[in-house]
Design a protein around this motif. Structure first.
Motif, PDB file in Angstrom:
ATOM      1  N   UNK A 152       0.817  -1.205   0.000  1.00  0.00           N
ATOM      2  CA  UNK A 152       0.000   0.000   0.000  1.00  0.00           C
ATOM      3  C   UNK A 152       0.854   1.260   0.000  1.00  0.00           C
ATOM      4  N   UNK A 153       2.029   1.186   0.636  1.00  0.00           N
ATOM      5  CA  UNK A 153       2.897   2.362   0.720  1.00  0.00           C
ATOM      6  C   UNK A 153       3.704   2.581  -0.549  1.00  0.00           C
ATOM      7  N   UNK A 154       4.080   1.509  -1.237  1.00  0.00           N
ATOM      8  CA  UNK A 154       5.022   1.654  -2.351  1.00  0.00           C
ATOM      9  C   UNK A 154       4.428   1.382  -3.724  1.00  0.00           C
ATOM     10  N   UNK A 155       3.325   0.680  -3.816  1.00  0.00           N
ATOM     11  CA  UNK A 155       2.718   0.462  -5.135  1.00  0.00           C
ATOM     12  C   UNK A 155       2.005   1.737  -5.559  1.00  0.00           C
ATOM     13  N   UNK A 156       2.300   2.274  -6.727  1.00  0.00           N
ATOM     14  CA  UNK A 156       1.683   3.546  -7.146  1.00  0.00           C
ATOM     15  C   UNK A 156       0.172   3.428  -7.283  1.00  0.00           C
ATOM     16  N   UNK A 157      -0.491   4.488  -6.847  1.00  0.00           N
ATOM     17  CA  UNK A 157      -1.945   4.573  -6.979  1.00  0.00           C
ATOM     18  C   UNK A 157      -2.309   4.994  -8.404  1.00  0.00           C
ATOM     19  N   UNK A 158      -3.584   4.848  -8.804  1.00  0.00           N
ATOM     20  CA  UNK A 158      -3.982   5.289 -10.149  1.00  0.00           C
ATOM     21  C   UNK A 158      -3.661   6.758 -10.424  1.00  0.00           C
ATOM     22  N   UNK A 159      -3.801   7.623  -9.412  1.00  0.00           N
ATOM     23  CA  UNK A 159      -3.469   9.034  -9.616  1.00  0.00           C
ATOM     24  C   UNK A 159      -1.991   9.208  -9.930  1.00  0.00           C
ATOM     25  N   UNK A 160      -1.130   8.397  -9.321  1.00  0.00           N
ATOM     26  CA  UNK A 160       0.302   8.482  -9.606  1.00  0.00           C
ATOM     27  C   UNK A 160       0.605   8.022 -11.033  1.00  0.00           C
ATOM     28  N   UNK A 161      -0.073   6.975 -11.491  1.00  0.00           N
ATOM     29  CA  UNK A 161       0.126   6.534 -12.877  1.00  0.00           C
ATOM     30  C   UNK A 161      -0.338   7.611 -13.860  1.00  0.00           C
ATOM     31  N   UNK A 162      -1.468   8.255 -13.561  1.00  0.00           N
ATOM     32  CA  UNK A 162      -1.942   9.324 -14.444  1.00  0.00           C
ATOM     33  C   UNK A 162      -0.960  10.502 -14.467  1.00  0.00           C
ATOM     34  N   UNK A 163      -0.414  10.856 -13.312  1.00  0.00           N
ATOM     35  CA  UNK A 163       0.578  11.935 -13.255  1.00  0.00           C
ATOM     36  C   UNK A 163       1.826  11.586 -14.067  1.00  0.00           C
ATOM     37  N   UNK A 164       2.344  10.369 -13.891  1.00  0.00           N
ATOM     38  CA  UNK A 164       3.532   9.959 -14.633  1.00  0.00           C
ATOM     39  C   UNK A 164       3.264   9.925 -16.141  1.00  0.00           C
ATOM     40  N   UNK A 165       2.070   9.489 -16.531  1.00  0.00           N
ATOM     41  CA  UNK A 165       1.733   9.449 -17.956  1.00  0.00           C
ATOM     42  C   UNK A 165       1.691  10.861 -18.540  1.00  0.00           C
ATOM     43  N   UNK A 166       1.108  11.813 -17.808  1.00  0.00           N
ATOM     44  CA  UNK A 166       1.070  13.195 -18.295  1.00  0.00           C
ATOM     45  C   UNK A 166       2.479  13.762 -18.463  1.00  0.00           C
ATOM     46  N   UNK A 167       3.344  13.525 -17.505  1.00  0.00           N
ATOM     47  CA  UNK A 167       4.701  14.070 -17.589  1.00  0.00           C
ATOM     48  C   UNK A 167       5.465  13.426 -18.736  1.00  0.00           C
ATOM     49  N   UNK A 168       5.317  12.115 -18.936  1.00  0.00           N
ATOM     50  CA  UNK A 168       6.019  11.457 -20.042  1.00  0.00           C
ATOM     51  C   UNK A 168       5.546  11.995 -21.384  1.00  0.00           C
ATOM     52  N   UNK A 169       4.225  12.135 -21.548  1.00  0.00           N
ATOM     53  CA  UNK A 169       3.705  12.672 -22.816  1.00  0.00           C
ATOM     54  C   UNK A 169       4.203  14.100 -23.029  1.00  0.00           C
ATOM     55  N   UNK A 170       4.190  14.911 -21.978  1.00  0.00           N
ATOM     56  CA  UNK A 170       4.643  16.300 -22.117  1.00  0.00           C
ATOM     57  C   UNK A 170       6.131  16.371 -22.450  1.00  0.00           C
ATOM     58  N   UNK A 171       6.950  15.545 -21.818  1.00  0.00           N
ATOM     59  CA  UNK A 171       8.383  15.562 -22.109  1.00  0.00           C
ATOM     60  C   UNK A 171       8.668  15.116 -23.535  1.00  0.00           C
ATOM     61  N   UNK A 172       7.975  14.094 -23.988  1.00  0.00           N
ATOM     62  CA  UNK A 172       8.204  13.631 -25.360  1.00  0.00           C
ATOM     63  C   UNK A 172       7.700  14.657 -26.377  1.00  0.00           C
ATOM     64  N   UNK A 173       6.564  15.293 -26.094  1.00  0.00           N
ATOM     65  CA  UNK A 173       6.062  16.313 -27.008  1.00  0.00           C
ATOM     66  C   UNK A 173       7.005  17.511 -27.063  1.00  0.00           C
TER      67      UNK A 173
END
Length: 633
Positions: A26-47
């Motif tokens: 529960x402490x270390x597995x990323x939550x859905x909000x964390x996956x959404x945040x990481x996806x936004x940053x990856x898309x923004x960096x690649x763009x």
């Protein structure tokens, strides 16, 4: 008779082990909000990286790095940081051109001038908060990126400055677009439950104080820890929506009111405890405070405010009231006023209406801490620059840029030592992963899709680490310096010797930072608390003895002095000596007073916030009905 079989006892160790495993996941597995945040940053960096390649900008990786620095889980935080990042970059680019024009032919003077500039920017950053401090600090090490990066080619400074501003603008535009397009969480929606919790905790604190007296420093500090973190989000709301400035003003007003409620109720309880025979007015004021702490109603708050004003006026004009009684009535009025502001601020954050006031939250500034931080950064850079110049390393300017950037970043963190540890681990991890990606996974590959796929796991890992407060420094350094060390370019180069030297220099810069923050003018938490306590009395004097100072909203209440504490004390002494006490009259708010301690006016007992009367009706009130009456007149 046969005995019933006994069921085997459950193994308690198995249950505890399972509980620990569940807690770990529960402490270390990323939550859905964390996956959404990481996806936004990856898309923004690649763009940002793809657009930088398409526009053929120099140092295309800087666009991806800009996005990584602006990686914030909430939209308002990213917008606020982006604004000050742009301002800091523009100031740094202009100063870079000036420095190179003045000291382009003398490297020693250039390094000396930059050292002074970096120390000055860090000193200013220590006096600011939130993203403003980041902007001041950024204007310092931007000079290192532009001017020191062109120390061997002074003629290219202007082009480097323009290129730097271009990639920063590109990164800001991309991260703003991605946050809007992918519905990044709004700051005000996350802040609203925190404000409501702070409101409930403050009322609970008030109820306990009225029942048990002063709750002590530990309980009060716990309440402050609930209120204080909301300040950063309150300043980041303004840029999210069209009515964001009203929501931000409401949040600031509510936060200030929660502090005022806690301070007022402590004063009420302390003064009431000193009264041997409480008067009916004190009993009524205490009953009003209990009713507000239990279930405050906006209409009832208006009536309570008007009633308490009458009680305060009557007590002040009566020369035979004890001082503690006047304090109880006055602070009870302040408590009710603050509760009205808190409720109105929460509603303003929720619906975006214009709040009753736009409060300015004070900023505590420690001159010794700011001076030590500036000197530490300046001395560390000066010593490192002298060492690198003496060694004659071919890429010394690149190393100096990293030393300046990491040292400046550490100066605005709450715990520089912890951040330095994160920098060492993050730099080592970024260098290792960049080497694997560049020479194992991308060896001979020139396609952008493959580059995006290879960078994705590292960016996701960095985002997950940055969301955990314990590993924030590691994750932040990883996503920021991984693109720098990977160095994506078109066409991609594969010079192993240059990469190894760059990796060695950035790790060396991290180690230097870790040593510097521990040895050069280090400040322990106990010393920092000591400096704050030494400067606190002067700060209280400046603010407590200057009522009505600062900007006022057209409908913002201002404190008007009623009668000085010295005059009340004089009346107490005369009554104790059997002499007639002079009648205490309210002092006009515009009257002149002799300067007191700290060069300010003597302390005053305020009647509490009183609404202005722009219509000239001669009647001022606190509640909504009074304001409607004044506006209608």
């Amino acid at each position: 008779m046969a005995e019933a079989p006994v069921a085997p006892a459950a193994d308690p160790s198995a249950g505890s082990l399972l509980d620990r495993a569940v807690a770990f996941l529960d402490a270390w597995v990323p939550k859905p909000a964390a996956w959404a945040f990481a996806l936004r940053i990856w898309i923004a960096m690649m763009l940002a990286l793809a657009m930088a390649f398409w526009l053929q900008l120099d140092s295309a990786s800087s666009a991806a790095t800009c996005v990584a620095i602006l990686a914030q889980p909430k939209r308002g935080q990213a917008i606020s940081k982006a604004v000050y990042r742009l301002l800091g970059t523009l100031i740094g680019a202009a100063v870079s051109i000036v420095f190179m024009a003045l000291f382009g032919q003398d490297r020693v003077l250039l390094l000396l001038g930059f050292t002074v500039w970096l120390g000055l920017c860090v000193f200013v950053a220590q006096y600011l908060q939130d993203t403003r401090a980041y902007g001041a600090m950024l204007s310092g090490y931007t000079v290192a990126i532009v001017a020191l990066g062109q120390i061997d080619d002074p003629q290219g400074t202007f082009d480097a400055a323009v290129s730097r501003v271009a990639v920063i603008v590109l990164g800001i535009v991309v991260i703003t677009f991605i946050n809007d397009a992918l519905a990044s969480p709004s700051t005000w929606r996350a802040l609203l439950p925190q404000l409501r919790k702070g409101w409930d905790d403050t009322r609970s604190y008030a109820r306990e104080t009225l029942e048990s007296g002063d709750l002590g420093a530990t309980r009060t500090a716990a309440l402050i820890r609930t209120i204080a973190p909301m300040r950063a989000d309150a300043s980041a709301i303004a840029g999210e929506l069209d009515d964001g400035r009203f929501r931000a003003a409401g949040a600031r007003s509510c936060i200030a009111a929660l502090y005022a409620m806690a301070a007022a109720i402590r004063s009420v309880a302390a003064a009431a405890a000193c009264l041997r025979h409480p008067s009916p007015a004190v009993a009524e004021a205490m009953a009003i405070c209990r009713r507000v702490a239990d279930a405050p109603d906006p209409d009832a708050l208006d009536r309570d405010d008007e009633r308490l004003r009458d009680l305060v006026d009557s007590a002040i004009r009566d020369g035979h009231r004890p001082l503690d009684e006047v304090v109880v009535l006055q602070r009870a009025l302040d408590f009710v006023c603050a509760a009205t502001f808190a409720q109105d601020g929460i509603r303003a954050v929720a619906d975006g209406h214009e709040p009753l006031r736009d409060a300015r939250l004070p900023t505590h500034r420690d001159f010794p801490v700011a001076l030590r931080g500036a000197l530490r950064v300046a001395l560390s850079f000066a010593v490192t620059a002298a060492a690198f110049v003496a060694l004659g390393l071919p890429q010394a300017s690149f190393a100096l840029v990293q030393v300046a950037a990491t040292a400046a970043l550490s100066s605005v963190t709450p715990d520089p030592k912890k951040f330095a540890n994160g920098v060492v681990i993050g730099m080592t991890l970024a260098a290792t992963l960049a080497g694997i990606a560049r020479f194992a996974l991308l060896n001979g590959v020139q396609g952008f899709p493959m580059l995006a796929i290879v960078m994705a796991p590292v960016i996701f890992l960095g985002c997950f680490l940055s969301l955990n407060p314990k590993t924030f420094g590691i994750g932040f350094i990883l996503i920021v310096f991984f693109p720098v060390l990977l160095g994506p370019s078109n066409p991609q180069t594969y010079d192993a010797l240059t990469f190894l030297l760059d990796a060695f220099l950035v790790v060396a810069a991290a180690v230097i930072l870790s040593i510097v923050v521990r040895l050069v003018l280090a400040i322990t938490p106990a010393q920092q608390r000591g400096f704050a306590l030494d400067l606190a009395p002067a700060a209280v004097c400046r603010r407590a003895y200057r009522p009505g100072r600062g900007r006022h909203h057209p409908h913002q209440p201002e404190c008007r002095p009623a009668v000085s504490v010295r005059r009340l004390q004089l009346g107490e002494r005369r009554r104790a000596a059997g002499e007639p006490a002079s009648r205490l009259r309210p002092r006009p708010s515009g009257g002149r007073r002799r300067p007191g301690p700290c060069g300010a006016a003597p302390p005053l007992v305020h009647r509490g916030p009183a609404w202005r009367d722009p219509a000239g009706t001669g009647r001022v009130g606190f509640g909504r009905r009074s304001r409607a009456r004044d506006r209608g007149a």
